[in-house]
Design a protein around this motif. Structure first.
Motif, mmCIF file in Angstrom:
data_model
loop_
_atom_site.group_PDB
_atom_site.id
_atom_site.type_symbol
_atom_site.label_atom_id
_atom_site.label_comp_id
_atom_site.label_asym_id
_atom_site.label_seq_id
_atom_site.Cartn_x
_atom_site.Cartn_y
_atom_site.Cartn_z
ATOM 1 N N ASN A 21 5.557 9.469 4.171
ATOM 2 C CA ASN A 21 7.042 9.421 4.485
ATOM 3 C C ASN A 21 7.644 8.262 4.002
ATOM 4 N N GLU A 22 7.036 7.294 4.381
ATOM 5 C CA GLU A 22 7.598 6.019 3.900
ATOM 6 C C GLU A 22 7.856 5.614 2.610
ATOM 7 N N LEU A 23 6.779 5.892 1.728
ATOM 8 C CA LEU A 23 6.733 5.756 0.437
ATOM 9 C C LEU A 23 7.932 6.658 -0.317
ATOM 10 N N LEU A 24 7.963 7.970 0.133
ATOM 11 C CA LEU A 24 8.806 8.915 0.066
ATOM 12 C C LEU A 24 10.269 8.326 -0.035
ATOM 13 N N ARG A 25 10.672 7.908 1.230
ATOM 14 C CA ARG A 25 11.827 7.091 1.422
ATOM 15 C C ARG A 25 12.251 6.031 0.692
ATOM 16 N N GLN A 26 11.371 5.237 0.178
ATOM 17 C CA GLN A 26 11.782 4.122 -0.641
ATOM 18 C C GLN A 26 12.237 4.851 -2.179
ATOM 19 N N ARG A 27 11.372 5.852 -2.560
ATOM 20 C CA ARG A 27 11.730 6.430 -3.787
ATOM 21 C C ARG A 27 12.940 7.252 -3.648
ATOM 22 N N ASN A 78 5.585 11.613 -6.864
ATOM 23 C CA ASN A 78 5.845 12.940 -6.212
ATOM 24 C C ASN A 78 4.793 13.818 -6.305
ATOM 25 N N LYS A 79 4.332 13.895 -7.675
ATOM 26 C CA LYS A 79 3.222 14.751 -7.949
ATOM 27 C C LYS A 79 1.970 14.277 -7.250
ATOM 28 N N GLU A 80 1.724 12.981 -7.309
ATOM 29 C CA GLU A 80 0.710 12.172 -6.893
ATOM 30 C C GLU A 80 0.485 12.458 -5.331
ATOM 31 N N MET A 81 1.663 12.408 -4.664
ATOM 32 C CA MET A 81 1.910 12.673 -3.260
ATOM 33 C C MET A 81 1.566 14.081 -3.041
ATOM 34 N N THR A 82 1.947 15.114 -3.865
ATOM 35 C CA THR A 82 1.862 16.323 -3.511
ATOM 36 C C THR A 82 0.323 16.882 -3.713
ATOM 37 N N ASN A 132 24.310 4.362 -17.761
ATOM 38 C CA ASN A 132 23.875 4.739 -16.391
ATOM 39 C C ASN A 132 23.371 6.221 -16.204
ATOM 40 N N ARG A 133 23.478 7.167 -17.215
ATOM 41 C CA ARG A 133 23.085 8.419 -17.195
ATOM 42 C C ARG A 133 21.530 7.939 -17.636
ATOM 43 N N LYS A 134 21.140 7.458 -18.452
ATOM 44 C CA LYS A 134 19.757 7.261 -18.643
ATOM 45 C C LYS A 134 18.877 6.631 -17.733
ATOM 46 N N ALA A 135 19.672 5.695 -17.205
ATOM 47 C CA ALA A 135 18.979 4.939 -16.113
ATOM 48 C C ALA A 135 18.755 5.788 -14.800
ATOM 49 N N MET A 136 19.640 6.435 -14.512
ATOM 50 C CA MET A 136 19.278 7.422 -13.659
ATOM 51 C C MET A 136 17.985 8.431 -14.012
ATOM 52 N N ILE A 137 18.023 8.985 -15.015
ATOM 53 C CA ILE A 137 17.007 9.873 -15.582
ATOM 54 C C ILE A 137 15.741 9.256 -15.628
ATOM 55 N N ALA A 138 15.700 7.702 -16.046
ATOM 56 C CA ALA A 138 14.621 7.016 -15.910
ATOM 57 C C ALA A 138 13.877 6.696 -14.450
ATOM 58 N N VAL A 139 14.662 6.599 -13.540
ATOM 59 C CA VAL A 139 14.195 6.377 -12.045
ATOM 60 C C VAL A 139 13.751 7.740 -11.812
ATOM 61 N N ALA A 140 14.346 8.807 -11.862
ATOM 62 C CA ALA A 140 13.959 10.273 -11.433
ATOM 63 C C ALA A 140 12.713 10.654 -12.037
ATOM 64 N N THR A 141 12.416 10.332 -13.194
ATOM 65 C CA THR A 141 11.356 10.654 -14.067
ATOM 66 C C THR A 141 9.983 9.758 -13.544
ATOM 67 N N THR A 142 10.268 8.593 -13.149
ATOM 68 C CA THR A 142 9.206 7.827 -12.482
ATOM 69 C C THR A 142 8.674 8.426 -11.182
ATOM 70 N N ASN A 143 9.745 8.725 -10.227
ATOM 71 C CA ASN A 143 9.746 9.394 -9.041
ATOM 72 C C ASN A 143 9.047 10.756 -9.055
ATOM 73 N N ALA A 144 9.123 11.367 -10.134
ATOM 74 C CA ALA A 144 8.775 12.592 -10.502
ATOM 75 C C ALA A 144 6.820 12.416 -10.438
ATOM 76 N N ALA A 145 6.776 11.684 -11.103
ATOM 77 C CA ALA A 145 5.161 11.416 -11.352
ATOM 78 C C ALA A 145 4.750 10.915 -9.912
#
Ligand SMILES: C=C(C[SeH])C(=O)N1CCC[C@H]1C(=O)O
Ligand SMILES: [Zn+2]
Length: 597
Positions: A17-23, A57-61, A42-55
């Motif tokens: 939960n703490e790692l998810l909160r930071q992401r 989140n997959k690990e968390m799941t 800014n659009r590309k920067a947003m996509i980059a962070v979301a993509t890193t987080n998706a990976a």
């Protein structure tokens, strides 16, 4: 022993939960930067962070599934594992994920930056939806001008987005399948944690349909009297450009054309606010004051520093109102292009409702920092707005000189509210009935546009002002369809908000069944600590318990039930049925002929 297993599980979820909160904090900060400054960078920067987080989140799941906690006998461990074990679109392979985010953010950018040409005069085609086009749709009574702005907007905000929308359908379908859902529609529906969700939805729609038909018939009758037979037919679909809103989702802006008792005084709050030099900040302070009067959370100082409450002059932003939870130190914000009028008085309270919910559940583990039913989040602010808009409250804050209306003025007020709350229901129903059909592959792509207008006609009895074909593509002209925002949450909210209102009005002694002096439509819960305490307890739970359990503690009910809504409007419904009979108003509508079959 089970104790040591439990303490292991607690430590496991504490960490995840703490790692998810930071992401989430990182992701929403970059998304906020993009939404408040729409640039490619800014659009590309947003996509980059979301993509890193998706990976991540997959690990968390993967960890959660491997832990076996989904089969725990401990309800809380099981609930946390179930929610964290559900990936959503993050399940996609990275390249697909990037393509999906790219398609959705391009649709959002288009919506945010589309401008149109002025009617009947030369001039730069720089008119923006908010405030220019919205103001014309609300206030113009010239059918040609209304048709011009309707067509400009749909042609520029809708049709060019067909390819992006196609990608959106393709990749959300793939994500749903990878998560074991039969469609993205069924992924959306699972958030309601209710196997009877769709059948209950149809039941509620059918329960309000007779009342809607009475409103629709009366409005058509009055519009026909004003615009004439060539523009408005006697028993067909209502041309939607005449109804005061680009999507005909609420018709209260066109109310002066069909006020039941036009000679009766009206709570015209907009002109009173402008006469009193209300500022945008004052609108937010009114809402903040209301929540504090209930003993609920005040807006933190950072809210005023970090929010964007009016359209900046020096950059493009996504004006569509939204409330943001930045998942740290009560960092909550609103981004919207506020003007001083009754529409934005409502929107401000709607958004502050989201903010209040974020603050109330901020000490829950990250996994529970959401609503257990998406409709709850959209209902919080609306309940307060219902109380604020009563004659009693408007008089208390000096925006009206009448605290109690006579019968005819009360019908006018109820009619105005029905043009928002009842008219909205078939619209909201259609926004997702349509997308469910597309997500489920029930509509072939060559029919996507005609199906959209056929459903708007079937469920709401409204039609475009001009013929539309499958060369046009109109759905992305609505923000939520660009931004991948599910819409039945608003349908559910329009039912729940009256259940919440009734429960709190009873606690506040403001509503007594059968007492004509204490009716739901003049109930003002302002300053009532009992109501506020019940509301706070309900909101603090976040998603930690099933929504039926939370609702039961708050209102004593366990269902989304339109009884409170119908009770609120009962005097209007009686009057309208009698009036439609007296005027021999035909009810109902047929198929639209504005769509190539
Ligand atoms: C104000 C918001 C942001 Se959550 C909104 O999108 N609403 C609020 C009511 C319906 C819906 C809309 O504008 O379509
Ligand atoms: Zn909302």
């Amino acid at each position: 022993s089970s104790n040591s297993v439990k303490s292991d599980a607690r430590a496991f979820f504490q960490r995840e939960n703490e790692l998810l909160r930071q992401r989430r904090r990182n992701e929403f900060l970059t998304s906020y930067v993009y939404n408040t400054n729409v640039t490619e960078e800014n659009r590309k920067a947003m996509i980059a962070v979301a993509t890193t987080n998706a990976a991540a989140n997959k690990e968390m799941t993967r960890n959660v599934i491997a832990s076996g906690y989904i089969d725990s006998t401990d309800d809380d461990i099981k609930r946390q594992a179930t929610i964290l074990g559900d990936l959503g679109i993050d399940v996609l392979p990275e390249s697909d994920y990037k393509e999906l985010l790219n398609a959705v953010s391009l649709m959002q950018s288009n919506y945010a930056t589309t401008t149109v040409c002025p009617y009947n005069k030369e001039g730069d085609c720089t008119l923006q939806l908010e405030p220019h086009v919205q103001e014309r749709l609300s206030n113009s009574r010239d059918p040609k001008e209304l048709k011009h702005y309707w067509r400009q907007w749909y042609d520029k905000a809708g049709t060019p987005m067909r390819e992006n929308f196609k990608k959106y359908i393709e990749f959300t379908r793939k994500a749903a399948r990878l998560n074991g859902y039969s469609s993205y529609a069924d992924y959306w529906i699972h958030f309601y944690e209710d196997p009877d969700f769709e059948s209950n939805l149809d039941k509620v729609y059918k329960a309000i349909l007779p009342f809607y038909r009475e409103i629709h018939g009366y409005v058509r009758y009055r519009l026909r009297a004003y615009y004439g037979d060539e523009i408005v037919s006697e028993n067909g679909n209502i041309p939607m450009h005449l109804l005061g809103n680009m999507w005909a989702q609420q018709w209260d802006n066109a109310l002066p054309l069909f006020t039941p008792f036009p000679e009766k005084p009206f709570l015209d709050v907009t002109s009173e606010m402008q006469r009193q030099n209300f500022t945008v900040r004052k609108l937010f302070e009114l809402g903040d004051q209301f929540f504090k009067s209930l003993g609920m959370r005040a807006l933190p100082p950072s809210f005023w520093d970090l929010s964007v409450l009016t359209r900046p002059a020096d950059r493009e932003i996504v004006c569509h109102a939204s409330a943001w939870d930045l998942y740290q130190d009560s960092d909550v914000r609103i981004k919207m292009c506020t003007d001083v009028d009754t529409h934005y008085l409502y929107v401000v309270h709607h958004e502050l409702g989201h903010i209040q919910y974020y603050l109330q559940y901020e000490n829950q583990p990250t996994v529970y920092r959401s609503a257990p039913n998406p409709g709850f989040h959209e209902a919080v602010g609306d309940v307060i707005a219902l109380s604020v808009s009563t004659p009693k409250h408007l008089q208390a804050i000096g925006l009206s000189n009448v605290g109690k209306l006579d019968d005819e003025s009360r019908i006018n007020e109820l009619f105005k509210n029905a043009l928002k709350k009842i008219v909205f229901l078939p619209f909201a129903y259609t926004m997702d009935k349509y997308r469910y059909a597309v997500f489920r592959g029930e509509v072939e792509e060559s029919k996507w546009n005609c199906a959209f207008w056929q459903m708007r006609s079937e469920f709401s009895g409204v039609e475009p002002p001009v013929r539309r074909t499958d060369q046009d593509f109109d759905p992305p002209a609505k923000y939520h369809i660009d931004a991948d925002v599910e819409y039945l949450r608003y349908f559910a909210a329009h039912i729940f908000q009256f259940q919440f209102l009734k429960a709190m009005c009873i606690k506040a002694g403001q509503y007594v069944p059968g007492d004509p002096e204490k009716t739901l439509d003049n109930c003002d819960i302002y300053n009532n600590k009992e109501a506020g305490e019940a509301f706070s307890k309900f909101l603090t739970l976040g998603a930690s318990v099933h929504w039926k359990k939370a609702l039961k503690e708050f209102t004593g009910e366990t269902e989304m039930d339109p009884s409170a809504l119908l009770e609120y409007f009962e005097p209007l419904r009686k009057w309208l049925q009698a009036e439609n009979e007296r005027l021999k108003v035909p009810l109902g509508w047929g198929d639209t002929d504005k769509v190539a079959g």
